[in-house]
Design an enzyme around this catalytic site. Structure first.
Site, PDB file in Angstrom:
ATOM      1  N   ASN A 273       0.807  -1.221   0.000  1.00  0.00           N
ATOM      2  CA  ASN A 273       0.000   0.000   0.000  1.00  0.00           C
ATOM      3  C   ASN A 273       0.840   1.272   0.000  1.00  0.00           C
ATOM      4  OD1 ASN A 273      -2.266  -1.543  -0.146  1.00  0.00           O
ATOM      5  ND2 ASN A 273      -2.928  -1.223   1.973  1.00  0.00           N
TER       6      ASN A 273
ATOM      7  N   ASP B 249     -14.926  -2.456  -6.855  1.00  0.00           N
ATOM      8  CA  ASP B 249     -14.243  -3.730  -7.029  1.00  0.00           C
ATOM      9  C   ASP B 249     -14.900  -4.753  -6.129  1.00  0.00           C
ATOM     10  OD1 ASP B 249     -13.376  -3.199  -4.515  1.00  0.00           O
ATOM     11  OD2 ASP B 249     -11.250  -3.150  -4.993  1.00  0.00           O
TER      12      ASP B 249
HETATM   13  C1  UD1 Z   1      -6.746   1.453   1.641  1.00  0.00           C
HETATM   14  C2  UD1 Z   1      -5.930   0.227   1.407  1.00  0.00           C
HETATM   15  C3  UD1 Z   1      -6.740  -1.032   1.663  1.00  0.00           C
HETATM   16  C4  UD1 Z   1      -7.337  -0.969   3.061  1.00  0.00           C
HETATM   17  C5  UD1 Z   1      -8.092   0.325   3.256  1.00  0.00           C
HETATM   18  C6  UD1 Z   1      -8.590   0.511   4.684  1.00  0.00           C
HETATM   19  C7  UD1 Z   1      -4.426   0.973  -0.326  1.00  0.00           C
HETATM   20  C8  UD1 Z   1      -3.991   0.877  -1.742  1.00  0.00           C
HETATM   21  N1  UD1 Z   1      -5.468   0.237   0.006  1.00  0.00           N
HETATM   22  O1  UD1 Z   1      -7.809   1.445   0.701  1.00  0.00           O
HETATM   23  O2  UD1 Z   1      -5.857  -2.132   1.561  1.00  0.00           O
HETATM   24  O3  UD1 Z   1      -8.221  -2.049   3.216  1.00  0.00           O
HETATM   25  O4  UD1 Z   1      -7.228   1.450   2.971  1.00  0.00           O
HETATM   26  O5  UD1 Z   1      -7.540   0.446   5.569  1.00  0.00           O
HETATM   27  O6  UD1 Z   1      -3.795   1.627   0.488  1.00  0.00           O
HETATM   28  N2  UD1 Z   1     -14.541   6.087   1.730  1.00  0.00           N
HETATM   29  C9  UD1 Z   1     -15.548   6.972   1.392  1.00  0.00           C
HETATM   30  N3  UD1 Z   1     -15.258   8.002   0.520  1.00  0.00           N
HETATM   31  C10 UD1 Z   1     -14.023   8.186   0.000  1.00  0.00           C
HETATM   32  C11 UD1 Z   1     -12.997   7.295   0.357  1.00  0.00           C
HETATM   33  C12 UD1 Z   1     -13.290   6.242   1.230  1.00  0.00           C
HETATM   34  O7  UD1 Z   1     -16.678   6.839   1.836  1.00  0.00           O
HETATM   35  O8  UD1 Z   1     -13.821   9.151  -0.778  1.00  0.00           O
HETATM   36  C13 UD1 Z   1     -14.837   4.972   2.688  1.00  0.00           C
HETATM   37  C14 UD1 Z   1     -14.580   3.590   2.081  1.00  0.00           C
HETATM   38  O9  UD1 Z   1     -15.723   3.124   1.386  1.00  0.00           O
HETATM   39  C15 UD1 Z   1     -14.256   2.765   3.326  1.00  0.00           C
HETATM   40  C16 UD1 Z   1     -13.517   3.764   4.217  1.00  0.00           C
HETATM   41  O10 UD1 Z   1     -13.883   5.056   3.739  1.00  0.00           O
HETATM   42  O11 UD1 Z   1     -15.424   2.358   3.971  1.00  0.00           O
HETATM   43  C17 UD1 Z   1     -12.013   3.627   4.222  1.00  0.00           C
HETATM   44  O12 UD1 Z   1     -11.551   3.657   2.868  1.00  0.00           O
HETATM   45  P1  UD1 Z   1     -10.081   4.095   2.462  1.00  0.00           P
HETATM   46  O13 UD1 Z   1      -9.254   4.292   3.681  1.00  0.00           O
HETATM   47  O14 UD1 Z   1     -10.165   5.211   1.490  1.00  0.00           O
HETATM   48  O15 UD1 Z   1      -9.570   2.823   1.703  1.00  0.00           O
HETATM   49  P2  UD1 Z   1      -8.632   2.775   0.432  1.00  0.00           P
HETATM   50  O16 UD1 Z   1      -7.678   3.933   0.466  1.00  0.00           O
HETATM   51  O17 UD1 Z   1      -9.417   2.557  -0.803  1.00  0.00           O
END
Ligand code: UD1
Length: 428
Positions: free
Chosen positions: A23, A116
């Site tokens: 990550n 995804d």
């Molecule tokens: C990253 C990690 C993934 C890990 C996740 C949570 C990477 C490449 N991937 O994913 O392995 O499982 O953190 O630790 O680093 N959300 C929103 N709006 C947004 C963005 C996120 O509602 O604009 C929500 C998501 O649906 C989720 C939560 O916030 O429920 C956390 O997501 P996020 O921390 O953004 O995950 P990723 O960065 O996609």
């Protein structure tokens, strides 16, 4: 179509060296295009995601070379160009090119990374941040254009509504090149975010507060790499091997870890009764034994990582009594449950994000499918514990993010074969 074939029943033993964090890597590679000099990294994991990101770099005329964990990227010849949608869609983290292109050119046109296997995965907080920095967002036919070229990127105060790793990283990537100061509140505190801040600061950026709730960035006009950046060890890979070792091992040394990054995880293992010897950069996991059931709830860092919720599951089969898992971050992460049941495990999920696990004496090898990366990791551990042969289909999901899986598993004594994938020649 890749398969991982495991003949189970043989306990793991020996030592395994953890690779660089996936990550971090998938964010650092897009971040490299912000530099006005060549950039180099070491401790880069040998995973499919790196190959796909190299393919995206090549589409921008950015030459890169990856050999034995050393990755060099020369962004000095970068050209604004259309990025191949197939590669963008192949890994969600390609959305980091939004922030990185915005920082580099003041605008970005990127295919929507889409949902995804973890569900819809919105990017509203990323967009909110880019807008606050002065970008105008338009979306047409699955393509997002983020454009700040009229007035340039300007520092802003941004309070995230959700703690998001991706949004925190993406806003940082744009803000390091914005004019003036950006303050981002309610940010994610994951070690990978500190790794990114270290990389950017070593190139002349001014990012303060990474690892706390608030990050303050003063924009600079140019970023220049002075030295090789070493990617931090992968705490999720380390946690996966710790689970394997505790579930079906005779004593395993996990090398190249930062134990502080695994504290919520090691606390849970100790609560279950796993024997751990925690050193400075290694953790010894003692032989498998009967354990206590536990309740696990995933939380943003420093809480229990959603990425480790599935890999810890097979270990809970050893506990006498019922364990529970509640995944508050990605409730869709239950697609390993049906597969584990097919292997004879006492596990169920009646509601999204809620899993109940009971003692399971005997797992049997069968054909299962890896729906996504961490579900696949859980299946690998179960396959090692099971009697007979397990064939894990859709294994490219696992190879997307686990470094040199064949070498590491076979080094621990697992009878494993990986078929149908050529890591060297993966470009789509
Ligand atoms: C990253 C990690 C993934 C890990 C996740 C949570 C990477 C490449 N991937 O994913 O392995 O499982 O953190 O630790 O680093 N959300 C929103 N709006 C947004 C963005 C996120 O509602 O604009 C929500 C998501 O649906 C989720 C939560 O916030 O429920 C956390 O997501 P996020 O921390 O953004 O995950 P990723 O960065 O996609």
């Amino acid at each position: 179509m890749a398969n991982i074939i495991i003949n189970g029943g043989r306990k793991v033993a020996g030592s395994v060296t953890i690779g660089g964090a996936k990550n971090s890597t998938v964010a650092l590679i897009p971040a490299a295009i912000l530099a006005d000099t060549p950039v180099s990294f070491d401790n880069v994991p040998q995973i499919l995601d790196v190959k796909n990101l190299q393919y995206l770099l090549a589409a921008m005329n950015v030459h890169s070379n990856f050999d034995q964990g050393n990755l060099s990227i020369d962004p000095t010849t970068i050209e604004e160009s259309e990025l191949p949608a197939s590669a963008i869609k192949s890994l969600r983290a390609s959305y980091y090119f939004m922030g990185a292109l915005l920082g580099r050119f003041g605008r970005a046109t990127v295919t929507f990374p889409g949902g995804d296997n973890l569900g819809a995965r919105p990017i509203d907080q990323h967009i909110k941040g880019f807008e606050a920095l002065g970008a105008v967002i338009t979306e047409k036919d699955d393509v997002i254009t983020i454009d700040a070229s009229a007035h340039g990127l300007r520092g802003a105060r941004i309070a995230l509504d959700t703690v998001s790793v991706g949004a925190t990283m993406n806003i940082m990537l744009a803000a390091v090149k914005a004019e003036g100061q950006t303050v981002i509140e309610n940010v994610a505190k994951e070690p990978e975010i500190i790794d990114m801040a270290t990389f950017l600061n070593n190139m002349g950026a001014s990012v303060r507060g990474a690892g706390t709730d608030t990050i303050r960035i003063t924009g600079v006009s140019s970023l220049r790499a002075q030295n090789t950046h070493t990617v931090i060890p992968d705490r999720i890979e380390a946690g996966t091997y710790m689970s394997l070792a505790a579930a079906f091992g005779d004593g395993v040394m996990i090398q190249n870890v930062i134990p502080e990054h695994l504290e919520s995880y090691t606390s849970k293992l100790l609560e279950m009764g796993v024997d751990l010897k925690i050193g400075d950069d290694q953790i010894y996991v003692g032989p498998s034994k009967p354990l206590q059931p536990v309740a696990i709830k995933t939380m943003p860092y420093p809480g229990f990582a959603t990425d480790l919720q599935q890999p810890i599951t097979p270990l809970l089969f050893l506990a006498e009594g019922e364990s529970t898992i509640l995944d508050t971050i990605y409730p869709q992460r239950i697609r390993h449950v049906a597969e584990l049941r097919r292997m004879g495990a006492e596990i169920s999920s009646l509601n999204p994000g809620e899993i109940k696990i009971n003692h399971s004496d005997r797992l049997v090898g069968t054909n299962v499918e890896a729906a996504e990366i961490r579900a696949g990791a859980a299946l690998i551990i179960a396959a090692v514990m099971a009697d007979g042969q397990t064939i894990i289909g859709n294994a490219s999901h696992i190879l997307r993010g686990y470094d040199r899986l064949y070498e590491k598993l076979s080094g621990l004594g697992v009878d494993v074969t990986i078929e149908g994938v050529n890591l060297i020649n993966l470009m789509p």
